[in-house]
Design a protein around this motif. Structure first.
Motif, mmCIF file in Angstrom:
data_model
loop_
_atom_site.group_PDB
_atom_site.id
_atom_site.type_symbol
_atom_site.label_atom_id
_atom_site.label_comp_id
_atom_site.label_asym_id
_atom_site.label_seq_id
_atom_site.Cartn_x
_atom_site.Cartn_y
_atom_site.Cartn_z
ATOM 1 N N LEU A 223 0.806 -1.213 0.000
ATOM 2 C CA LEU A 223 0.000 0.000 0.000
ATOM 3 C C LEU A 223 0.843 1.269 0.000
ATOM 4 O O LEU A 223 1.959 1.299 0.527
ATOM 5 N N ILE A 224 0.258 2.326 -0.551
ATOM 6 C CA ILE A 224 0.895 3.637 -0.521
ATOM 7 C C ILE A 224 0.774 4.243 0.871
ATOM 8 O O ILE A 224 -0.288 4.215 1.490
ATOM 9 N N ASP A 225 1.869 4.810 1.343
ATOM 10 C CA ASP A 225 1.884 5.642 2.547
ATOM 11 C C ASP A 225 2.225 7.053 2.080
ATOM 12 O O ASP A 225 3.386 7.343 1.766
ATOM 13 N N PRO A 226 1.236 7.963 1.989
ATOM 14 C CA PRO A 226 1.505 9.282 1.423
ATOM 15 C C PRO A 226 2.635 10.037 2.107
ATOM 16 O O PRO A 226 3.456 10.670 1.432
ATOM 17 N N ASP A 227 2.706 9.998 3.440
ATOM 18 C CA ASP A 227 3.757 10.734 4.147
ATOM 19 C C ASP A 227 5.137 10.203 3.774
ATOM 20 O O ASP A 227 6.078 10.977 3.525
ATOM 21 N N ARG A 228 5.271 8.898 3.729
ATOM 22 C CA ARG A 228 6.560 8.304 3.378
ATOM 23 C C ARG A 228 6.927 8.626 1.922
ATOM 24 O O ARG A 228 8.078 8.905 1.597
ATOM 25 N N LEU A 229 5.925 8.602 1.057
ATOM 26 C CA LEU A 229 6.163 8.885 -0.355
ATOM 27 C C LEU A 229 6.604 10.336 -0.557
ATOM 28 O O LEU A 229 7.528 10.624 -1.335
ATOM 29 N N LEU A 230 5.960 11.260 0.155
ATOM 30 C CA LEU A 230 6.333 12.672 0.036
ATOM 31 C C LEU A 230 7.736 12.914 0.573
ATOM 32 O O LEU A 230 8.508 13.697 -0.004
ATOM 33 N N ASP A 231 8.088 12.247 1.659
ATOM 34 C CA ASP A 231 9.442 12.380 2.194
ATOM 35 C C ASP A 231 10.467 11.851 1.197
ATOM 36 O O ASP A 231 11.518 12.473 0.979
ATOM 37 N N GLU A 232 10.143 10.741 0.569
ATOM 38 C CA GLU A 232 11.042 10.172 -0.439
ATOM 39 C C GLU A 232 11.196 11.121 -1.625
ATOM 40 O O GLU A 232 12.293 11.279 -2.180
ATOM 41 N N VAL B 299 10.898 14.431 -1.618
ATOM 42 C CA VAL B 299 11.672 15.608 -1.224
ATOM 43 C C VAL B 299 13.157 15.267 -1.121
ATOM 44 O O VAL B 299 14.025 16.020 -1.592
ATOM 45 N N ARG B 300 13.492 14.124 -0.517
ATOM 46 C CA ARG B 300 14.892 13.764 -0.316
ATOM 47 C C ARG B 300 15.536 13.181 -1.569
ATOM 48 O O ARG B 300 16.710 13.446 -1.843
ATOM 49 N N GLY B 301 14.766 12.401 -2.337
ATOM 50 C CA GLY B 301 15.370 11.680 -3.447
ATOM 51 C C GLY B 301 15.192 12.296 -4.812
ATOM 52 O O GLY B 301 16.088 12.199 -5.664
ATOM 53 N N LEU B 302 14.042 12.934 -5.035
ATOM 54 C CA LEU B 302 13.759 13.453 -6.372
ATOM 55 C C LEU B 302 14.044 14.943 -6.527
ATOM 56 O O LEU B 302 14.575 15.381 -7.544
ATOM 57 N N ARG B 303 13.642 15.705 -5.545
ATOM 58 C CA ARG B 303 13.764 17.158 -5.685
ATOM 59 C C ARG B 303 15.200 17.595 -5.980
ATOM 60 O O ARG B 303 15.431 18.380 -6.924
ATOM 61 N N PRO B 304 16.210 17.136 -5.236
ATOM 62 C CA PRO B 304 17.579 17.570 -5.550
ATOM 63 C C PRO B 304 18.040 17.135 -6.943
ATOM 64 O O PRO B 304 18.868 17.810 -7.566
ATOM 65 N N ALA B 305 17.521 16.014 -7.427
ATOM 66 C CA ALA B 305 17.943 15.514 -8.733
ATOM 67 C C ALA B 305 17.267 16.237 -9.894
ATOM 68 O O ALA B 305 17.751 16.159 -11.031
ATOM 69 N N LEU B 306 16.169 16.927 -9.618
ATOM 70 C CA LEU B 306 15.386 17.508 -10.714
ATOM 71 C C LEU B 306 15.412 19.032 -10.769
ATOM 72 O O LEU B 306 15.338 19.605 -11.863
ATOM 73 N N VAL B 307 15.490 19.693 -9.629
ATOM 74 C CA VAL B 307 15.461 21.155 -9.638
ATOM 75 C C VAL B 307 16.666 21.702 -10.408
ATOM 76 O O VAL B 307 17.810 21.311 -10.176
ATOM 77 N N GLY B 308 16.381 22.563 -11.357
ATOM 78 C CA GLY B 308 17.424 23.143 -12.202
ATOM 79 C C GLY B 308 17.699 22.375 -13.481
ATOM 80 O O GLY B 308 18.425 22.872 -14.357
ATOM 81 N N ARG B 309 17.130 21.190 -13.631
ATOM 82 C CA ARG B 309 17.368 20.395 -14.843
ATOM 83 C C ARG B 309 16.613 20.975 -16.027
ATOM 84 O O ARG B 309 15.507 21.491 -15.917
ATOM 85 N N GLU B 310 17.223 20.829 -17.173
ATOM 86 C CA GLU B 310 16.626 21.289 -18.427
ATOM 87 C C GLU B 310 15.739 20.193 -18.993
ATOM 88 O O GLU B 310 16.135 19.018 -19.047
ATOM 89 N N ILE B 311 14.538 20.576 -19.421
ATOM 90 C CA ILE B 311 13.624 19.643 -20.068
ATOM 91 C C ILE B 311 13.744 19.825 -21.577
ATOM 92 O O ILE B 311 13.233 20.787 -22.152
ATOM 93 N N ASP B 312 14.475 18.933 -22.217
ATOM 94 C CA ASP B 312 14.610 19.004 -23.672
ATOM 95 C C ASP B 312 14.199 17.678 -24.317
ATOM 96 O O ASP B 312 14.637 17.335 -25.411
#
Length: 419
Positions: free
Chosen positions: A83-92, A94-107
């Motif tokens: 099952l999905i745990d929304p709080d755990r998913l949001l934490d993941e 923020v920690r795992g995706l946001r740093p990898a994506l912010v500032g990236r170019e979409i081409d």
């Protein structure tokens, strides 16, 4: 086009998450709910509200790209994630995706989507629901950056060679297996009715007699209500229950499916998950044997793989063994939607039926993305989702395909005129 930020919020799913083990064991109805204790780990009740998380990529021109993390209705069953745990998913996120994506170019979509799908968080892969949601958002962002539809991005980046046109829609009835069939016939649904044959008593019958009666009723109802030459495919999902009533005897299962096909005639019959062998290897072996037995009987029925055929590797194993006539590519189970695209194209190349599926427990956002992917990959059918009400899923998926086809066609005509 750069990504400025990533936001995530809990949202409602289109249906509920259900403990399949309890329901198949005969859980007692209490109105819309069930009164028995759950059997599958993670469930607090047999039926619970579905969970989803919506991810939003804020783009530098002020637009927002969307993708929704979803769980299947029968989470934790048939080799699927829990099952999905929304709080755990949001934490993941923020920690795992946001740093990898912010500032990236979409081409484009494919390179960045594949990079994120393979990324690690805390030394392990990103969870399937999160990969599913963020890849939708990346596809949306790529389409917005290029000024085209998501289907055009997929068609061009994966070189599918497909003309973008609506594909056949498969609607599901839920427990309301009769009045919803009338809705489907009136709206000329291509594939129907699903039937939700997930229990023996009350839906299948100890000798399969209830399903035989139901399929005959669906056949007669189509003949009674149809206009002109409307001839939908009859597709029922039996959740392994046919194997249960025959104690795993595949010869008896084949005999029964052949009888079911005769009841469906003159309409074509597909049966999803007639037996559950308990693991991938057993499921493949059972389907190979069943297909051989059905062919020897001249039975006009197609087997549809679902449980134990979840990931891209699973699907390729089923294809290598020719272990189904149609494969449901259950979109949330494959993680990033790039895997859904690869799976649908692999199924088509192998010459089997490509079913762009999913679950009633998704959202409007993931349903629209699935519809565009189904078109771009030339799927043989796509699930009307989310929900079990028929009308809403048909509207969301059907309208999305109609609009997308019109936009792509107009763009092609203009490009031809310019040339």
């Amino acid at each position: 086009m750069r990504i400025l930020d990533l936001l995530g919020v809990p949202v409602r799913a289109g249906f509920f998450r259900d403990d399949q083990a309890s329901i198949r064991a005969g859980a007692t109805h209490d109105g819309f709910l069930y009164s028995d204790a759950p059997l599958t780990p993670g469930f607090r009740a047999v039926r619970e509200p579905g969970m989803a998380v919506s991810l939003m990529l804020l783009l530098e021109d002020g637009r927002v790209a969307l993708g929704d993390c979803a769980e299947v209705q029968y989470a934790g069953a048939g080799g699927r994630s829990t099952l999905i745990d929304p709080d755990r998913l949001l934490d993941e996120a923020v920690r795992g995706l946001r740093p990898a994506l912010v500032g990236r170019e979409i081409d484009g979509f494919r390179p960045l989507a594949e990079e994120i799908d393979a990324a690690l968080v805390d030394g392990g892969p990103i969870s399937l629901p999160l990969r599913y949601g963020i890849s939708q958002a990346l596809l949306d962002a790529a389409a917005q950056a290029a000024g085209v539809t998501m289907a055009e991005v997929v068609r061009d980046e994966y070189d599918t060679g497909v003309e973008l046109a609506p594909v056949p829609i498969y609607a599901q009835s839920g427990d309301d297996r009769y009045s919803t069939v009338d809705k489907m016939i009136l709206k000329r649904v291509d594939v129907l009715p699903h039937g939700l044959i997930n229990t023996i008593d009350g839906k299948l019958g100890r000798r399969g007699e209830l399903l035989l009666e139901y399929v005959a009723w669906v056949r007669d109802r189509i003949l009674h209500l149809r206009v002109d030459d409307y001839a939908p495919v009859i597709h029922v999902d039996v959740y392994g229950t046919v194997g249960l009533i025959f104690d795993g005897d595949l010869d008896a299962v084949a005999d029964y499916l052949a009888r079911l096909a005769k009841e469906a005639a003159p309409f074509h019959l597909r049966v999803e998950h007639p037996v559950d062998a308990g693991d991938r290897e057993g499921q493949i072996a059972a389907y190979v044997a069943l297909r051989r037995m059905l062919a020897s009987r001249g039975a006009a029925v197609e087997l549809v793989a679902d449980e134990w055929c979840n990931t891209l590797d699973d699907i390729r194993a089923f294809l290598a063994a020719s272990a189904a006539d149609m494969i449901q590519v259950k979109t949330p189970d494959l993680g990033g939607v790039g895997n859904t695209i690869e799976a649908l194209l692999d199924v088509r190349r192998a010459g089997f039926g490509a079913f762009c599926g999913g679950t009633c427990n998704e959202t409007d956002v993931s349903a629209r993305v699935s519809a565009q992917i189904a078109m771009a990959c030339g799927a043989d059918q796509v699930l009307a989702k989310p929900g079990m009400g028929v009308d809403e899923g048909l509207m969301i998926v059907g309208n999305e395909m109609t609009r997308t086809a019109a936009l792509a066609r107009t763009r092609s005509l203009r490009a031809a005129q310019t040339d």
